[in-house]
Design an enzyme around this catalytic site. Structure first.
Site, PDB file in Angstrom:
ATOM      1  N   GLU A  23       0.852  -1.179   0.000  1.00 33.70           N
ATOM      2  CA  GLU A  23       0.000   0.000   0.000  1.00 33.70           C
ATOM      3  C   GLU A  23       0.895   1.238   0.000  1.00 33.70           C
ATOM      4  OE1 GLU A  23      -3.060   0.180   2.977  1.00 33.70           O
ATOM      5  OE2 GLU A  23      -3.869  -1.774   2.409  1.00 33.70           O
ATOM      6  N   HIS A  82      -4.465   6.438   0.121  1.00 31.46           N
ATOM      7  CA  HIS A  82      -3.685   5.212   0.173  1.00 31.46           C
ATOM      8  C   HIS A  82      -4.247   4.244  -0.861  1.00 31.46           C
ATOM      9  CE1 HIS A  82      -6.971   3.858   2.838  1.00 31.46           C
ATOM     10  NE2 HIS A  82      -6.567   2.621   2.631  1.00 31.46           N
ATOM     11  N   HIS A  84      -5.221   0.141  -2.106  1.00 32.88           N
ATOM     12  CA  HIS A  84      -5.553  -1.243  -1.772  1.00 32.88           C
ATOM     13  C   HIS A  84      -5.098  -2.065  -2.981  1.00 32.88           C
ATOM     14  CE1 HIS A  84      -9.089  -0.307   1.229  1.00 32.88           C
ATOM     15  NE2 HIS A  84      -7.902   0.017   1.719  1.00 32.88           N
ATOM     16  N   ASP A  95      -9.439   0.843   8.055  1.00 36.17           N
ATOM     17  CA  ASP A  95      -9.452   2.249   7.638  1.00 36.17           C
ATOM     18  C   ASP A  95     -10.416   3.041   8.504  1.00 36.17           C
ATOM     19  OD1 ASP A  95      -7.664   1.709   5.539  1.00 36.17           O
ATOM     20  OD2 ASP A  95      -9.280   1.408   4.088  1.00 36.17           O
TER      21      ASP A  95
END
Length: 137
Positions: A23, A82, A84, A95
């Site tokens: 990530e 971010h 995935h 999250d």
């Protein structure tokens, strides 16, 4: 709603794709007015989580330095991002448990299949999905 310039959107997706299998994460710079976040730049920040394939933690000193630099330019931090690398295309339970900045956008680039960019505003209690657009006013 969150609106990316074409350059910031392309940089975001490129950063996520280059980070696979881990990530990636960073800050979103721009302005916020009338309920719309305008993203003009992304700022990659090192992911210092222990398990970077499934978690992210922004390096604290770099995060603070970038925030100060953005504010020094007279623009705003409008959110965080971010990736995935293997999905899901929405915030995970982790999250949600770790979200702390109410009123900010949390952008996720899901790379399971074709890249998908989604955004959610953290209300302080839950995520509310935002419309994502690319372009200029």
């Amino acid at each position: 709603m969150i609106q990316f310039t074409p350059e910031s959107y392309d940089a975001l997706v490129d950063h996520a794709e280059r980070g696979v299998p881990e990530e990636i994460c960073g800050l979103l710079e721009g302005t916020r007015e009338d309920g719309t976040a305008q993203v003009t730049a992304i700022h990659p920040i090192e992911n210092v989580a222990t398990h970077r394939e499934t978690r992210y933690t922004l390096e604290p000193e770099a995060q603070l330095a970038v925030m100060e630099a953005i504010e020094g330019k007279g623009t705003d931090v409008v959110g965080f991002y971010h990736s995935h690398p293997t999905g899901p295309p929405h915030p995970s339970a982790t999250d949600e448990a770790q979200a702390t900045w109410a009123g900010y956008s949390y952008v996720i680039v899901s790379l399971s299949g074709r890249p998908f960019v989604g955004s959610w505003e953290w209300t302080g209690e839950k995520f509310e999905q935002e419309l994502v657009s690319v372009g200029r006013d």
